[in-house]
Design an enzyme around this catalytic site. Structure first.
Site, PDB file in Angstrom:
ATOM      1  N   VAL A 100       0.857  -1.185   0.000  1.00 42.13           N
ATOM      2  CA  VAL A 100       0.000   0.000   0.000  1.00 42.13           C
ATOM      3  C   VAL A 100       0.894   1.235   0.000  1.00 42.13           C
ATOM      4  O   VAL A 100       1.843   1.324   0.775  1.00 42.13           O
ATOM      5  CB  VAL A 100      -0.906   0.025   1.253  1.00 42.13           C
ATOM      6  CG1 VAL A 100      -1.733   1.286   1.293  1.00 42.13           C
ATOM      7  CG2 VAL A 100      -1.774  -1.212   1.321  1.00 42.13           C
ATOM      8  N   CYS A 101       0.590   2.176  -0.891  1.00 42.26           N
ATOM      9  CA  CYS A 101       1.243   3.480  -0.867  1.00 42.26           C
ATOM     10  C   CYS A 101       0.123   4.514  -0.962  1.00 42.26           C
ATOM     11  O   CYS A 101      -1.037   4.187  -0.688  1.00 42.26           O
ATOM     12  CB  CYS A 101       2.272   3.611  -1.988  1.00 42.26           C
ATOM     13  SG  CYS A 101       1.591   3.505  -3.648  1.00 42.26           S
ATOM     14  N   ASN A 102       0.430   5.729  -1.331  1.00 42.11           N
ATOM     15  CA  ASN A 102      -0.623   6.747  -1.402  1.00 42.11           C
ATOM     16  C   ASN A 102      -1.607   6.490  -2.532  1.00 42.11           C
ATOM     17  O   ASN A 102      -2.809   6.617  -2.355  1.00 42.11           O
ATOM     18  CB  ASN A 102      -0.017   8.144  -1.547  1.00 42.11           C
ATOM     19  CG  ASN A 102       0.536   8.647  -0.234  1.00 42.11           C
ATOM     20  OD1 ASN A 102      -0.077   8.481   0.806  1.00 42.11           O
ATOM     21  ND2 ASN A 102       1.704   9.246  -0.267  1.00 42.11           N
ATOM     22  N   PHE A 129      -3.783   3.935  -0.288  1.00 39.57           N
ATOM     23  CA  PHE A 129      -4.457   4.189   0.985  1.00 39.57           C
ATOM     24  C   PHE A 129      -5.690   5.059   0.788  1.00 39.57           C
ATOM     25  O   PHE A 129      -6.679   4.931   1.511  1.00 39.57           O
ATOM     26  CB  PHE A 129      -3.479   4.839   1.974  1.00 39.57           C
ATOM     27  CG  PHE A 129      -4.014   4.919   3.369  1.00 39.57           C
ATOM     28  CD1 PHE A 129      -4.170   3.780   4.136  1.00 39.57           C
ATOM     29  CD2 PHE A 129      -4.383   6.137   3.910  1.00 39.57           C
ATOM     30  CE1 PHE A 129      -4.672   3.851   5.431  1.00 39.57           C
ATOM     31  CE2 PHE A 129      -4.880   6.223   5.200  1.00 39.57           C
ATOM     32  CZ  PHE A 129      -5.027   5.073   5.962  1.00 39.57           C
TER      33      PHE A 129
END
Length: 143
Positions: A100-102, A129
């Site tokens: 998960v990243c932005n 996210f």
């Protein structure tokens, strides 16, 4: 058919641009079809974690991670991951790993590196996210 040939003859630059765009589109489509890295949505993430023992790794900045994250996720240092430093993650080689990243872009690149390093089940949360928050799913906070 003659009109197409005439058009190509009169507009060589435009014709080349169209061919390049078509090749890029086909290449992108083929890459997506044969990729071992799967994009998943928040509901699929929940199923992987609850039913298959998947582990979520959050690649956002440490401050963002501490502020709000998916419950049970662990922080992954992006700089180390970009250098293919996956020390300490060997126990997850055969288990589902969800990155998960932005937005999902950074995680996609790291996921590809992890797959090449021998991790068998690597997933990326599509939309990152932000997609988790938009879905109204719970988050945790604190160190």
């Amino acid at each position: 058919m003659e009109q197409y040939i005439e058009f190509l003859g009169r507009n060589p630059i435009l014709s080349i641009i169209w061919l390049v765009l078509a090749a890029m589109l086909v290449s992108s489509w083929l890459k997506g079809m044969f990729s071992k890295i799967l994009q998943i949505n928040p509901q699929q993430l929940t199923i992987l974690v609850n039913r298959q023992g998947g582990q979520v790794f959050d690649m956002r900045a440490q401050k963002e991670f501490n502020n709000s994250r998916i419950a049970g996720s662990e922080h992954m240092n992006v700089e180390k991951a970009k250098q293919n430093d996956f020390a300490g993650l060997e126990k997850f080689k055969t288990k589902p790993i969800i990155l998960v990243c932005n937005t999902g872009m950074t995680a996609s690149g790291i996921a590809s590196n992890m797959y090449k390093a021998g991790f068998e089940q690597v997933y990326v949360l599509s939309g990152g996210f932000g997609a988790w928050q938009t879905a109204g799913l719970p988050t945790a906070s604190g160190k």
